[in-house]
Design a protein around this motif. Sequence first.
Motif, PDB file in Angstrom:
ATOM      1  N   CYS A 116      11.414  36.562   0.223  1.00 57.41           N
ATOM      2  CA  CYS A 116      11.062  37.266   1.455  1.00 57.41           C
ATOM      3  C   CYS A 116       9.576  37.051   1.775  1.00 57.41           C
ATOM      4  CB  CYS A 116      11.348  38.763   1.323  1.00 57.41           C
ATOM      5  SG  CYS A 116      13.084  39.154   1.035  1.00 57.41           S
ATOM      6  N   MET A 117       9.322  36.256   2.796  1.00 61.52           N
ATOM      7  CA  MET A 117       7.958  35.933   3.214  1.00 61.52           C
ATOM      8  C   MET A 117       7.881  36.003   4.733  1.00 61.52           C
ATOM      9  SD  MET A 117       6.554  35.102   0.221  1.00 61.52           S
ATOM     10  CE  MET A 117       5.068  34.191   0.619  1.00 61.52           C
ATOM     11  N   ARG A 118       6.668  36.147   5.254  1.00 58.78           N
ATOM     12  CA  ARG A 118       6.460  36.030   6.693  1.00 58.78           C
ATOM     13  C   ARG A 118       5.124  35.344   6.952  1.00 58.78           C
ATOM     14  NH1 ARG A 118       4.310  41.516   9.664  1.00 58.78           N
ATOM     15  NH2 ARG A 118       2.540  41.908   8.294  1.00 58.78           N
ATOM     16  N   LEU A 140       2.577  54.353  -3.965  1.00 58.95           N
ATOM     17  CA  LEU A 140       3.928  53.802  -3.925  1.00 58.95           C
ATOM     18  C   LEU A 140       4.089  52.669  -4.922  1.00 58.95           C
ATOM     19  CD1 LEU A 140       4.459  53.670  -0.056  1.00 58.95           C
ATOM     20  CD2 LEU A 140       5.072  55.503  -1.642  1.00 58.95           C
ATOM     21  N   VAL A 141       5.332  52.357  -5.238  1.00 59.41           N
ATOM     22  CA  VAL A 141       5.652  51.261  -6.143  1.00 59.41           C
ATOM     23  C   VAL A 141       6.148  50.085  -5.307  1.00 59.41           C
ATOM     24  CG1 VAL A 141       7.099  50.505  -8.055  1.00 59.41           C
ATOM     25  CG2 VAL A 141       6.254  52.869  -7.986  1.00 59.41           C
ATOM     26  N   PHE A 142       5.459  48.943  -5.422  1.00 59.44           N
ATOM     27  CA  PHE A 142       5.818  47.733  -4.695  1.00 59.44           C
ATOM     28  C   PHE A 142       6.578  46.795  -5.622  1.00 59.44           C
ATOM     29  CE2 PHE A 142       2.829  49.489  -1.852  1.00 59.44           C
ATOM     30  CZ  PHE A 142       2.906  48.825  -0.643  1.00 59.44           C
ATOM     31  N   LEU A 143       7.789  46.424  -5.221  1.00 58.28           N
ATOM     32  CA  LEU A 143       8.646  45.564  -6.031  1.00 58.28           C
ATOM     33  C   LEU A 143       8.748  44.180  -5.413  1.00 58.28           C
ATOM     34  CD1 LEU A 143      11.610  48.059  -6.626  1.00 58.28           C
ATOM     35  CD2 LEU A 143       9.644  47.638  -8.124  1.00 58.28           C
ATOM     36  N   THR A 144       8.544  43.166  -6.211  1.00 60.65           N
ATOM     37  CA  THR A 144       8.766  41.794  -5.767  1.00 60.65           C
ATOM     38  C   THR A 144      10.265  41.560  -5.597  1.00 60.65           C
ATOM     39  OG1 THR A 144       6.788  40.956  -6.858  1.00 60.65           O
ATOM     40  CG2 THR A 144       8.557  39.373  -6.415  1.00 60.65           C
ATOM     41  N   ILE A 145      10.646  40.963  -4.474  1.00 61.71           N
ATOM     42  CA  ILE A 145      12.057  40.667  -4.224  1.00 61.71           C
ATOM     43  C   ILE A 145      12.352  39.265  -4.744  1.00 61.71           C
ATOM     44  CG2 ILE A 145      13.838  40.440  -2.454  1.00 61.71           C
ATOM     45  CD1 ILE A 145      12.165  42.374  -0.723  1.00 61.71           C
ATOM     46  N   ILE A 167       6.777  39.732   1.503  1.00 68.07           N
ATOM     47  CA  ILE A 167       7.331  41.022   1.904  1.00 68.07           C
ATOM     48  C   ILE A 167       7.956  41.659   0.665  1.00 68.07           C
ATOM     49  CG2 ILE A 167       9.043  42.205   3.328  1.00 68.07           C
ATOM     50  CD1 ILE A 167       8.719  39.979   5.373  1.00 68.07           C
ATOM     51  N   MET A 168       7.634  42.925   0.417  1.00 66.39           N
ATOM     52  CA  MET A 168       8.062  43.590  -0.806  1.00 66.39           C
ATOM     53  C   MET A 168       8.911  44.814  -0.485  1.00 66.39           C
ATOM     54  SD  MET A 168       4.503  43.255  -2.990  1.00 66.39           S
ATOM     55  CE  MET A 168       5.335  43.283  -4.590  1.00 66.39           C
ATOM     56  N   LEU A 169       9.673  45.261  -1.477  1.00 65.85           N
ATOM     57  CA  LEU A 169      10.440  46.491  -1.349  1.00 65.85           C
ATOM     58  C   LEU A 169       9.599  47.628  -1.920  1.00 65.85           C
ATOM     59  CD1 LEU A 169      13.304  47.189  -0.292  1.00 65.85           C
ATOM     60  CD2 LEU A 169      14.030  47.293  -2.680  1.00 65.85           C
ATOM     61  N   VAL A 170       9.495  48.710  -1.177  1.00 64.45           N
ATOM     62  CA  VAL A 170       8.616  49.813  -1.554  1.00 64.45           C
ATOM     63  C   VAL A 170       9.442  51.062  -1.827  1.00 64.45           C
ATOM     64  CG1 VAL A 170       6.615  51.168  -0.859  1.00 64.45           C
ATOM     65  CG2 VAL A 170       6.861  48.831  -0.053  1.00 64.45           C
ATOM     66  N   VAL A 171       9.178  51.701  -2.965  1.00 62.01           N
ATOM     67  CA  VAL A 171       9.908  52.910  -3.355  1.00 62.01           C
ATOM     68  C   VAL A 171       8.904  53.978  -3.790  1.00 62.01           C
ATOM     69  CG1 VAL A 171      11.879  51.526  -4.104  1.00 62.01           C
ATOM     70  CG2 VAL A 171      10.168  52.257  -5.783  1.00 62.01           C
TER      71      VAL A 171
END
Length: 298
Positions: A259-261, A249-254, A163-167
């Motif tokens: 963060c996984m599912r 979009l820019v996907f950032l690794t947390i 799961i990634m943070l998207v900005v």
Amino acid sequence: MDLQHLKYFQTVARLEHMTFAAQELHIAQPALSVIISRMEEQLGVPLFDRQGRRIKLNPYGKIYLEKVNLALHALEEGQRELSDLAGIEKATISIAATTLNRFSNVLGPYLAAHPQANFRIMQTPTEEMKVQLLQSGEIDFVFAAPPITAEGIVGSELLTEEIMLVVPPQHHFAGRSSIRLSEAAHEPFISLKPGYSFRDLTFSYCKEAGFVPRVVCEGDEPTSIGSLVAAGLGIAFLPAAARSGNSSLVFLTIEEPVCMRTMQLAWLEGRYVSGAARSFRDFVIGYFASGSDNLAVD
């Protein structure tokens, strides 16, 4: 009592909303209300507590629903077994998922190999509703994340994804490739509405990072989150597989917390599974075991 009316009751009991149930059943809401009222008259007890337009299954209704589920489940299993034995299996496979487009990549190859197969697909926003559908015998399988742990339900884990943070590209985080989640504590978030398992999971990660996300927009369609982020409304969580449909979009690794599912195909233990459903289950498990594809946001 009419068998179809029992199925109507089953749907109303699951949704606890007469209008939504009528829409799902494709009948007029006043007609559905009359059917439920007549059922209550025949039984001699109310099945629902009514508060204005809201209805809620009462203790009588819960007992009756349990018996209705058992009866319909037994009848449907008997029909499936007889059809299989007689060689007239109609090859109908029923599935529930949060978003209807999430498993299209696996349906295409399956239908190419089994053109006679038919699908009945239901959109269900919460894992609780998926459990209810399985337990009632209304469906064969659900796609669930995280895996369902309710008693009597078993399944196969299909994949585990990041799961990634998207900005948006103009965001001050956009020049980075990774981030600690605590750094986003004061950012505006776009999220699914309460009840979605993906929201519950990502909010638990925020709690682990020491904050409660400030949600500025809540929606009930997972595929719309990326477009709202692109519009600059806020940032969001998305699974890594969503990158293919959100290239702007820019996907950032947390980095912290991790963060996984895990995605699961689940079914009711002990339920008779038709030949068509067994074929589909085996195909899906093999498809993901081979690493053929990933699923998008749910």
